[in-house]
Design a protein around this motif. Sequence first.
Motif: not given
Length: 59
Positions: A36-48
């Motif tokens: 879940s934390m890995v996925l959260d970081e990828l989502i943050n990268q996408y938003h950035r």
Amino acid sequence: MGNEETLQQRLENNRQRLYDLQAKYGLGHMDVLRQSMVLDELINQYHRMYYTKLKKPIA
């Protein structure tokens, strides 16, 4: 666009992995929480990446 497509594919792959781990172990398992934390970081990268594109001047 290649970078965005790669990130979208990584998001989808990691989302599926999270779903599979949750189905196997349940929500509270450490592997599920890590994924879940890995996925959260990828989502943050996408938003950035997305919001950086919005702020670039057109001209």
